[in-house]
Design a protein around this motif. Structure first.
Motif, mmCIF file in Angstrom:
data_model
loop_
_atom_site.group_PDB
_atom_site.id
_atom_site.type_symbol
_atom_site.label_atom_id
_atom_site.label_comp_id
_atom_site.label_asym_id
_atom_site.label_seq_id
_atom_site.Cartn_x
_atom_site.Cartn_y
_atom_site.Cartn_z
ATOM 1 N N MET C 1 24.460 102.878 136.244
ATOM 2 C CA MET C 1 25.242 101.924 135.453
ATOM 3 C C MET C 1 26.513 101.558 136.221
ATOM 4 O O MET C 1 27.257 102.436 136.618
ATOM 5 C CB MET C 1 25.618 102.566 134.135
ATOM 6 N N LYS C 3 30.226 100.414 137.005
ATOM 7 C CA LYS C 3 31.457 100.677 136.245
ATOM 8 C C LYS C 3 32.101 99.363 135.845
ATOM 9 O O LYS C 3 33.288 99.154 136.056
ATOM 10 C CB LYS C 3 32.403 101.499 137.109
ATOM 11 N N LYS C 6 32.388 95.320 131.009
ATOM 12 C CA LYS C 6 31.862 94.379 130.012
ATOM 13 C C LYS C 6 31.443 95.104 128.737
ATOM 14 O O LYS C 6 30.809 96.145 128.777
ATOM 15 C CB LYS C 6 30.663 93.637 130.593
ATOM 16 N N LYS C 7 31.765 94.509 127.632
ATOM 17 C CA LYS C 7 31.304 95.020 126.351
ATOM 18 C C LYS C 7 29.969 94.358 126.012
ATOM 19 O O LYS C 7 29.611 93.338 126.598
ATOM 20 C CB LYS C 7 32.318 94.669 125.249
ATOM 21 N N LEU C 23 23.756 101.073 127.395
ATOM 22 C CA LEU C 23 23.484 99.902 128.227
ATOM 23 C C LEU C 23 24.707 99.483 129.034
ATOM 24 O O LEU C 23 24.609 98.637 129.907
ATOM 25 C CB LEU C 23 23.002 98.745 127.349
ATOM 26 N N ARG C 24 25.843 100.087 128.721
ATOM 27 C CA ARG C 24 27.074 99.770 129.452
ATOM 28 C C ARG C 24 27.919 101.027 129.612
ATOM 29 O O ARG C 24 27.712 102.016 128.921
ATOM 30 C CB ARG C 24 27.910 98.732 128.675
ATOM 31 N N SER C 25 28.928 100.908 130.480
ATOM 32 C CA SER C 25 29.821 102.035 130.748
ATOM 33 C C SER C 25 30.970 102.079 129.736
ATOM 34 O O SER C 25 31.433 101.042 129.249
ATOM 35 C CB SER C 25 30.390 101.894 132.153
ATOM 36 N N MET C 26 31.430 103.285 129.462
ATOM 37 C CA MET C 26 32.620 103.455 128.618
ATOM 38 C C MET C 26 33.872 102.867 129.282
ATOM 39 O O MET C 26 34.934 102.809 128.659
ATOM 40 C CB MET C 26 32.840 104.929 128.296
ATOM 41 N N ALA C 27 33.720 102.434 130.535
ATOM 42 C CA ALA C 27 34.840 101.734 131.176
ATOM 43 C C ALA C 27 35.183 100.457 130.404
ATOM 44 O O ALA C 27 36.239 99.851 130.622
ATOM 45 C CB ALA C 27 34.501 101.405 132.627
ATOM 46 N N ALA C 28 34.293 100.081 129.492
ATOM 47 C CA ALA C 28 34.588 98.940 128.621
ATOM 48 C C ALA C 28 35.577 99.318 127.518
ATOM 49 O O ALA C 28 35.933 98.481 126.692
ATOM 50 C CB ALA C 28 33.294 98.419 127.993
ATOM 51 N N ASN C 29 35.984 100.576 127.509
ATOM 52 C CA ASN C 29 36.838 101.077 126.425
ATOM 53 C C ASN C 29 38.182 101.552 126.971
ATOM 54 O O ASN C 29 38.388 102.735 127.202
ATOM 55 C CB ASN C 29 36.113 102.232 125.729
#
Lengths: 383, 292, 97
Positions: C1, C3, C6-7, C23-29
């Protein structure tokens, strides 16, 4: 090749022919021969699989969940207390959408300790999201294991193959073992799109808020509805390859029957013998054997029971304070579709034999009544 | 100066660990050692939440969330599948908290250890059920406050010796580690990765909210746990004990206790009791260190 | 995944996978908003020992061109870096100052 074998070995051969890749199991009477034969087959390298001899049924299902998540075809077998111990993980396997197949040998629940058959163990797992297929013969057991993987892997839901303790598990019957080549043609290798993959890493089963939890449950329900379609679709396909036909329900002299005995498991074989005898006496009796509990075959049940004047559901199980569990299921399917009186009999708990006389007694009692005057009737109990 | 650990990060920021979470450091260091070819399974534990809600994850390795008591058996299942699918080189890890290891998951852990399944079992130990709000576990030490061992009735039982339980299974490799010594943990994992069979790694991971400690003190506490002998750091390879972080002169246990609100109620006598318990356990281990 | 930050914004049930999966990284948080205190590094005092970097529970300190760079989008302000810095050249100051 035909071979005389016990029901438990029919499971083992079925799993072997399905080329299961990971088996994780724990012994319990009356299931033990399933895992004994499989452990030998794996150790002899007649099946390329890993056999994990776990320390409990809970761990058996946990290992199957791990294995299936990693993309392997996973198998286990259990019974009664073992199945109950797995309960939490039955929900997990279904919720994770893993096409695991398990055999459950119906054994009555303790206390008191018992090892003999009744169906309360598997029927108590009705709402876990597993398909449940109740078998009547050893041939059906072997065939059902193979068919189960086909359907499970299409819809991504797990399947429980269910058979009676002793009256099937330890009963020897002649069974046709299909050619491996035919099975391979019928059942392709498991290719799991959602496997744990280091090259395409995802997290599975993480915390889900009310925003989406319900939609995933709807997807499970839709998968089960699709499973019903697939079971119906597979029946003629399987018949074409192997010459045997398995539908959701199995009717016997139902079309012109005024009274239909609804049964499941081996109790149906006896019911059919009884039907033959009663027919010889001029009584229009038939038998509907329930094969698939989940997904529930509403349309087939309604169709098969549409000509009956009286319906008798014989349960080898009970929901204390209510009806037998099959009775609830069938009555609920008929509600709004039929005005026919439905009689519910509870028989054969804890392995008590169900004889042809049991059915004669049931029929004799029902003949005297226009409609049931009790919610349920106990059969052949000591007073 | 060169970094003492690889720069590659397989744990993204943005995760949901509390400020100063020891379990965050534990995972980050572990991933640096194990690398991309690794699969995890988590039971219910803090990391269930830390990883992030659907559809997100902070890990760049595959992860299967699983039921509370099922960690070791699940890892065994994944490993069996990978072996039969010809992917036996991938490292398979169970990653559980202390509740999931010492208590509810002990049976599955014992099963996998006895079978000597070729998996890592990690226990990040924050000494209570922190995710549900700080209830006592079998890993909670004597004297501690938790929400189920309130101050008036602080925990009177000693911490279960999980390492001795695992050692009784004669596993090929086991180690304790502290998040205050990431290089030590890293080295152990690099070594253990090449050992076939069951590997048990027990990491002390301070929890600021659960220990009622300052978030900035996490590493200090993890260090003091080692320096006082509360949590000796060692490895056991084929039965041989080796203390990997030496504590020639142990600090008094009070230094460790006084930084944590969960021990605030302890009177002088109680502290003496804690000290005695620590001394006893340490002496027991010291014999094993010297005997090897 | 990757980094990426994107949400995902699902609109319909059909967009969901069959089971819950990431489906996405917590880097979206970005977790920077959790912070009450923020670390400020005096790089003139820094000896590049990497201690602050290796102890960050949030992987919120990047090591760029031999120096620590705190990613304020994610730093939760726990203060471990300041506490552990051997040169005491990281100061925790009140957020907003």
């Amino acid at each position: 090749m035909k071979k005389v074998m016990m029901g438990n070995h029919a499971i083992s051969y079925g799993a072997t022919l399905a080329r299961v890749q990971v088996i994780a199991a724990y012994p319990i009477t009356p299931q033990t021969q399933v895992v004994e034969l499989l452990s030998e087959i794996v150790a002899d390298q007649k099946l390329k699989a890993e056999f994990i001899k776990v320390e409990s049924e809970h761990s058996a299902m946990a290992a199957c969940i791990g294995a299936s998540s990693a993309g392997a075809r996973a198998f286990t077998a259990t019974s009664a207390q073992g199945l109950a111990l797995m309960h939490e993980l039955l929900h997990w396997a279904a919720g994770a959408r893993l096409p695991i197949v398990m055999a459950n040998i119906n054994r009555a629940m303790a206390p008191p300790w018992t090892i003999w058959t009744d169906q309360n163990d598997s029927l108590s797992q009705r709402d876990t999201g597993w398909m449940q297929i109740y078998c009547q013969s050893n041939q059906e057991v072997l065939d059902s294991v193979i068919m189960a993987y086909k359907v499970a892997e299409k819809v991504l839901m797990p399947v429980m193959i269910v058979l009676d303790a002793f009256s099937l598990s330890h009963t020897y019957e002649s069974v046709d073992i299909p050619d491996q080549a035919l099975v391979d043609k019928y059942l392709p290798a498991f290719d799991y799109k959602y496997k744990l993959d280091v090259k395409n890493p995802h997290t599975y089963g993480g915390l889900t808020t009310p925003d989406w939890y319900m939609e995933f449950r709807i997807k499970m329900h839709e998968a089960m509805e699709q499973a019903l379609v697939e079971i119906k679709k597979e029946a003629p396909v399987f018949q074409k390859v192997f010459g045997r036909f398995y539908d959701t329900v199995d009717p016997y002299m139902v079309d012109d029957a005024e009274t239909v005995l609804v049964t499941s498991g081996t109790a149906a074989s006896t019911a059919r013998f009884a039907v033959d005898q009663l027919r010889a006496e001029g009584k229009k009796v038939g038998n509907l054997r329930m094969r698939v509990l989940r997904p529930f075959p509403f349309a087939d049940v309604r169709q098969q029971l549409k000509n009956a004047k009286k319906i008798i559901i014989v349960d080898r199980d009970i929901s204390y304070g209510y009806h037998g569990i099959w009775a609830q299921e069938v009555k609920s399917a008929l509600y709004g579709h039929s005005q026919v009186p439905v009689f519910n009999f509870i028989a054969g708990l804890g392995g008590r034999d169900i004889f042809p006389e049991t059915y004669y007694n049931i029929i004799a009692l029902v003949e005297k009544k226009d409609k049931p005057d009790q919610e349920l009737y106990w059969v052949e109990v000591k007073k | 100066m060169k970094p003492t650990l690889p720069l590659e990060e397989l744990m993204s920021p943005g995760h949901l660990a509390c400020q100063g979470c020891g379990a965050g450091i534990a995972m980050r260091t572990t991933l640096k050692a194990l690398g991309q070819d690794t699969i995890f399974t988590f039971p219910a534990c803090c990391w269930t939440v830390i990883d992030g809600p659907f559809p997100y994850s902070c890990l760049e390795v595959p992860l299967l969330h699983m039921a509370f008591e099922a960690t070791a058996a699940t890892a065994s299942g994944i490993k069996a599948a990978m072996d039969t699918l010809g992917k036996g080189k991938t490292t398979i890890c169970g990653w559980a908290g202390d509740g999931g290891t010492f208590d509810i998951g002990l049976q599955a852990l014992s099963g996998a250890a006895e079978r000597n399944d070729d998996i890592f079992y990690f226990c990040y130990d924050n000494e209570a059920y922190m995710n549900t709000g700080i209830q006592r576990s079998g890993a909670t030490p004597y004297g501690a406050w938790t929400t189920t061992t309130p101050v008036k009735h602080f925990k009177k039982e000693v911490k279960k010796s999980i390492d001795d339980i695992v050692a009784a299974h004669k596993v090929p490799y086991q180690a304790t580690a502290s998040v205050a010594y990431p290089e030590d943990l890293y080295k152990k994992l690099i070594k253990a990765k090449d050992i076939r069979g069951f590997k048990f790694i027990h990491i002390i991971a301070p929890c600021p909210p659960g220990w009622k400690a300052k978030p900035e003190d996490t590493v200090k506490l993890a260090r003091l746990a080692v320096q006082t002998g509360v949590f000796p750091v060692y490895e056991v390879e084929s039965g041989k004990y080796l203390q990997t972080i030496k504590t020639a002169k142990r600090k008094p246990v009070l230094e460790y206790l006084k930084l944590q609100g969960r021990f605030k109620h302890l009177k002088e006598d109680d502290v003496t009791d804690v000290q005695k318990l620590v001394d006893l356990r340490y002496a027991e281990l010291e014999k094993r260190f010297q005997g090897c | 995944m990757a980094k990426d930050r994107k949400k995902i914004d699902f609109k319909k049930m059909e967009e969901l996978p069959p089971m819950v999966m990431s489906l996405r990284s917590m880097a979206a948080n970005p977790t920077g908003s959790w912070r009450n205190l923020k670390p400020v590094i005096d790089l003139s005092q820094c000896i590049q020992c990497t201690i602050c970097w290796k102890f960050c529970p949030d992987a919120a300190i990047d090591w760029i061109d031999g120096n620590p760079v705190i990613n304020m989008d994610f730093c939760k302000g726990c203060g471990i870096c300041a506490e552990e810095c051997p040169k005491k050249c990281i100061e925790m100051i009140k957020e907003g100052k």
